[in-house]
Structures are given as C-alpha cells and as structure tokens.
Scaffold this active site. Structure first.
Site, PDB file in Angstrom:
ATOM      1  N   ALA A   8       0.825  -1.212   0.000  1.00  0.00           N
ATOM      2  CA  ALA A   8       0.000   0.000   0.000  1.00  0.00           C
ATOM      3  C   ALA A   8       0.856   1.256   0.000  1.00  0.00           C
ATOM      4  O   ALA A   8       0.716   2.138   0.850  1.00  0.00           O
ATOM      5  CB  ALA A   8      -0.941  -0.004   1.211  1.00  0.00           C
ATOM      6  N   ILE A  11       1.374   3.923  -5.535  1.00  0.00           N
ATOM      7  CA  ILE A  11       0.419   3.409  -6.514  1.00  0.00           C
ATOM      8  C   ILE A  11      -0.609   2.501  -5.846  1.00  0.00           C
ATOM      9  O   ILE A  11      -1.803   2.551  -6.164  1.00  0.00           O
ATOM     10  CB  ILE A  11       1.151   2.662  -7.646  1.00  0.00           C
ATOM     11  N   GLY A  12      -0.168   1.687  -4.884  1.00  0.00           N
ATOM     12  CA  GLY A  12      -1.110   0.827  -4.177  1.00  0.00           C
ATOM     13  C   GLY A  12      -2.167   1.621  -3.436  1.00  0.00           C
ATOM     14  O   GLY A  12      -3.352   1.275  -3.445  1.00  0.00           O
ATOM     15  N   LYS A 206       6.192   1.749 -22.410  1.00  0.00           N
ATOM     16  CA  LYS A 206       6.379   2.582 -21.219  1.00  0.00           C
ATOM     17  C   LYS A 206       7.818   2.456 -20.712  1.00  0.00           C
ATOM     18  O   LYS A 206       8.450   3.451 -20.345  1.00  0.00           O
ATOM     19  CB  LYS A 206       5.399   2.191 -20.115  1.00  0.00           C
TER      20      LYS A 206
END
Length: 329
Positions: A8, A11-12, A206
């Site tokens: 977390a 991004i999480g 990417k």
C-alpha cells in the site's frame, strides 16, 4: 468483490482508495510497519491535486496473507526487489479463479513466458531462480500498465499528482471476459482504462520511455526537465533508448516512435522527480533490475549488443551498492 492490494505505497494507495470508494468492492491491504498501523487506524487515504484528503473504508489490513484469505482480485504494487521473497507467501490469497494484476514498474517476472526467442528459463534479473513464477500461476495473471504519478505523503496516505490511465490485457494477447470485467470495475472507480490485445508491447513502450529517465535522475538528483535540458545527457539517454528499441524489435515489441518524440512527451509532464529518484532520496532499494537489468538480459538472449544500457546499469548499480540500495556482489 474481494480485492487485496499487496503493497500500500504510492500506486497501491491510489488504486486501493479509488477501488474502495466503489460500492461493489471490499478492498483489503497486505502491508507492514507504520503503513499497516496507519491503514488500520484511518482506512484508505488519498489526496488528489492538492485538495482535501479523501478517506475510504478498509475491509481489512494485515501483514499475514492467511488473515486476509482468498480474493477475487490481487493487485501487486510492491517494488520489484521485494517480490522474490514475498511471492511464496501469497498462496493464501489465491483461489483457483483469483485474478492477479501486477501493477509494477518495468519488466514483470512473467514477461518472457511464451516468447520463443527468450527460451524457457525465467528472466533471472526479475525472477531469480524462477521462484515468483512457481508461486503465482501464469494462467491467473492479467498484465497491467499504470500511467499515473503518485507519492506517499506519509504512512498510509497517498498524494496523487497526475494521470488516471490504466492499460490491462491478457499476457497471451486477445480479449477475455475477465479483462472486460476488470475494465468495467476500474472505469467505475474513476480510471481511464483501456483493454489491450498487446499488453507486452504496452509494457515495453512505457519502459522504453522511463528506463533511462529513472536511473539518470537517481544518479544526478535532477528532475526530468533538467535531464532533458542537458544535451549530452539527453543524447546518452537517446542512445540507450535506441538499443532498447532494437531489443524490442527482436521480441515482437517494435517501437516506431523516435526518441525525440518520446522526449517531447516527457517534457509535457513538467518538473517532477522520477520514482527511482524518490527511492534514492528516501534510501529505499532501487528498482534497477526491472527497469534496466531486464532489458540488458533480454538483449543478451536475443543477440543485441547494449553498450550504452550496460554503462547505465553499471553506473547505477555501483551508485546503489555504495549507498546500500542495491544488493552487493
């Protein structure tokens, strides 16, 4: 729908909060330390564009996957250096029909599977010994590319800066019912999500754009605009990108865009710190293998010389080792 976010961080936290605000989901977190404590106290927290902090309900949070149990969707957002040790512990989260969505930087551990030119062995740079592939069934993976900029403002609180783009797709190509379901779920959660029939190409594209910007910014401490403003450094980055494009062409991921066009896209993002520069400043392990080492290894397997990429990898590896941010020899 039971969803677990593994890791977390920036991004999480972004994905977890937005999904938790969608009423059809119950979103848990596999976390540890101060982040775990903050999640248990406050739930998911997200600040977007300098506005007020949004809180969302947290179904559960633990550092032990056994306490969370089987999930419908497991989103992996940990930094790639942590995954080889973590992957074997994730079995309690995985039922037979669980979808695993790795939302990570660089080349994922499953990337080489099915590419004949790379052979049968997993990529050692991102899956040493094949332990991740052994722990997470390939049939349960859906590929993912995240186009968003986020950072951690503190334990358990994410600062979202820009972008809500997600690309998802089957590793083997084509479309599927589970990709369509995920697309609808993320769309309801406020993401700009598209399904791709060529998710490996999207990952490579990417990577082609950020495999140089990340390590060069970490080495120099410069924001992206300053990297591009230095003509010698920009030319060095372009050289590495041309090598990566040549590697991609050997594995079905041909990039037709010029390096100048890609630099122009990066310039539009303005003044910002790359994720690797943020990690270096925070003394966190560098994701060097997924972003650079894997490209070098793939190049070796398909017979493409990568002298510029080799130099970039060696310099950044030494930078990391001196600071304890990359494993020793």
């Amino acid at each position: 729908m039971k969803v677990c976010v593994v890791g977390a961080g920036a991004i999480g936290g972004f994905l977890g909060t937005r999904l938790a605000l969608e009423s059809s989901t119950r979103v848990s977190a596999l976390a540890r330390g101060a982040t775990l404590a903050a999640l248990r106290t406050h739930g998911w927290r997200l600040q977007e564009n300098g506005g007020a902090v949004t809180q969302a309900p947290l179904a559960s949070a633990s550092e032990d996957p056994r306490e969370l149990g089987p999930q419908a969707l497991v989103i992996i957002t940990v930094k790639s250096p942590a995954l080889p040790a973590l992957a074997p512990t994730l079995a309690p989260l995985l039922a037979a029909d669980t979808v695993v969505l790795p939302a990570m930087n660089g080349v994922p551990w499953w990337f080489g599977s099915g590419i004949r030119a790379l052979g049968a062995h997993p990529l050692e740079s991102v899956d040493p010994g094949g332990g991740i592939a052994a722990a997470i069934p390939a049939t349960q993976i859906v590929g993912c590319v995240v186009h968003a900029s986020a950072a951690t403002a503190g334990p358990g609180i994410t600062l979202h800066r820009m972008g809500r783009g997600l690309i998802i797709g089957e590793p083997a190509g084509g479309d599927s019912a589970r990709v369509q379901r995920l697309q609808e779920l993320f769309r309801r959660a406020g993401f700009e999500v598209s399904a791709s029939a060529r998710i490996r190409y999207d990952i490579w594209y990417k990577l082609w754009g950020n495999m140089t910007m990340n390590p060069v910014s970490a080495l120099t401490g410069a924001t992206m605009d300053r990297v591009l403003d230095d003509d010698l450094v920009c030319a060095f980055c372009s050289g590495a990108m041309r090598e990566a494009a040549a590697v991609g062409a050997r594995i079905g991921c041909e990039v037709r865009e010029s390096t100048e066009d890609r630099h122009a896209v990066t310039r539009k993002l303005g003044v910002f710190k790359s994720s690797m520069l943020q990690d270096a400043e925070a003394l966190r392990p560098l994701e060097l293998d997924a972003l650079v080492g894997a490209v070098r290894e793939i190049g070796q397997r398909v017979g493409v010389a990568t002298p510029t990429i080799d130099a970039l990898f060696g310099l950044t590896r030494l930078f990391g080792r001196v600071r304890g941010l990359y494993p020793p020899t």
